[in-house]
Enzyme design. Structure first.
Site, PDB file in Angstrom:
ATOM      1  N   TYR A 166       0.882  -1.262   0.122  1.00  0.00           N
ATOM      2  CA  TYR A 166       0.044   0.157   0.050  1.00  0.00           C
ATOM      3  C   TYR A 166       0.861   1.260   0.193  1.00  0.00           C
ATOM      4  O   TYR A 166       0.757   1.986  -0.795  1.00  0.00           O
ATOM      5  CB  TYR A 166      -0.838  -0.026   1.310  1.00  0.00           C
ATOM      6  CG  TYR A 166      -1.928   1.391   1.317  1.00  0.00           C
ATOM      7  CD1 TYR A 166      -3.085   1.240   0.431  1.00  0.00           C
ATOM      8  CD2 TYR A 166      -1.546   2.335   2.151  1.00  0.00           C
ATOM      9  CE1 TYR A 166      -3.792   2.396   0.488  1.00  0.00           C
ATOM     10  CE2 TYR A 166      -2.284   3.434   2.103  1.00  0.00           C
ATOM     11  CZ  TYR A 166      -3.233   3.464   1.536  1.00  0.00           C
ATOM     12  OH  TYR A 166      -4.152   4.650   1.328  1.00  0.00           O
ATOM     13  N   LYS A 170       1.414   4.062  -3.209  1.00  0.00           N
ATOM     14  CA  LYS A 170       1.077   5.452  -3.172  1.00  0.00           C
ATOM     15  C   LYS A 170       2.373   6.358  -3.254  1.00  0.00           C
ATOM     16  O   LYS A 170       2.311   7.589  -4.137  1.00  0.00           O
ATOM     17  CB  LYS A 170       0.401   5.833  -1.920  1.00  0.00           C
ATOM     18  CG  LYS A 170      -1.058   5.139  -1.353  1.00  0.00           C
ATOM     19  CD  LYS A 170      -2.111   5.467  -2.328  1.00  0.00           C
ATOM     20  CE  LYS A 170      -3.608   5.003  -2.373  1.00  0.00           C
ATOM     21  NZ  LYS A 170      -4.393   5.703  -3.232  1.00  0.00           N
TER      22      LYS A 170
END
Length: 244
Positions: A166, A170
């Site tokens: 994750y 990003k």
């Protein structure tokens, strides 16, 4: 359409995406609710209609499916002459835990397919419509967990949250923001930014976030609606700029 501007929001049938859709509808944008599941998109529109917002419509788009993205583009082109705002909101966290030494490649790829590759493909397909706008805006929904500066700072409140897939997806998203804004730097009408909603209580984090949905949408709405004197190629939350 009588609304002054148009916006497409991916993953807008719930959570921060839905709240953002509602807020932009309040500002007289015509809002296209991007939803992977068509039924969920229609339910979101029905809910907004019940609140009095008629300037909303559902559009099926799965950001991990090239055919779905192409179909969404064709559908949008049949309805509007230009797209003023693209909000790349769709995202997933992936399976946990995500230790760097043991995360599976299948888990890593699944997260990147949505958070990075899907975002790029959606953006590339809708750039043509965005270029027809007088004030095109792209908001890439990121996270303060994308900040490498934060991850090196033991004082950062989420210093221990080293969620490999994750966080790094990003970070990669932020790099794309920088690269695209640089490529379009002579297209001064464009404002392209990464935005951190903050730790908001959504199903993405099993509602453990400390912010409300309303608070989470603030920065997204702000940078979706900035004027021509606003920044581009930056990374922001509702308090200002975030270190990369």
């Amino acid at each position: 359409m009588t609304a002054k501007k148009t916006v497409l929001i991916t993953g807008a049938n719930k959570g921060i995406g839905f709240e953002t859709a509602k807020r932009l509808a309040e500002l007289d944008y015509f809002v296209f609710i991007g939803s992977r599941n068509p039924e969920n998109g229609l339910l979101a529109v029905k809910e907004l209609n019940a609140l009095g917002y008629k300037n909303v419509e559902s559009i099926q788009i799965d950001v991990t499916n090239s055919e779905s993205i192409k179909n969404a583009k064709v559908t949008l082109e049949s309805k509007i002459q230009k797209l003023d705002v693209l909000i790349n909101n769709a995202g997933i966290t992936g399976e946990m835990p995500q230790n760097a030494s043991s995360i599976t490649l299948s888990n890593l790829r699944a997260v990147y397919d949505t958070n990075f590759f899907g975002l790029i493909e959606v953006t590339q397909h809708f750039l043509e419509l965005l270029k027809k706008s007088d004030e095109p805006r792209i908001v890439n929904v990121s996270s303060d967990l994308a900040s490498l500066s934060n991850h090196k700072n033991p004082e950062y409140p989420f210093y221990e949250a080293k969620v490999t897939a994750y966080c790094s997806s990003k970070t990669a998203l932020n790099a794309f923001t920088v690269m695209l804004s640089h490529e379009l730097k002579n297209e001064t009408r464009f404002k392209i930014n990464s935005v951190n909603p903050g730790f908001t209580a959504t199903d993405l984090n099993h509602f453990t976030g400390t912010q409300t949905i309303e608070q989470g949408a603030n920065a997204i709405v702000k940078y979706a609606t900035i004027g021509n004197d606003g920044p581009t190629g930056g990374f922001f939350d509702d308090q200002g700029e975030i270190a990369w």
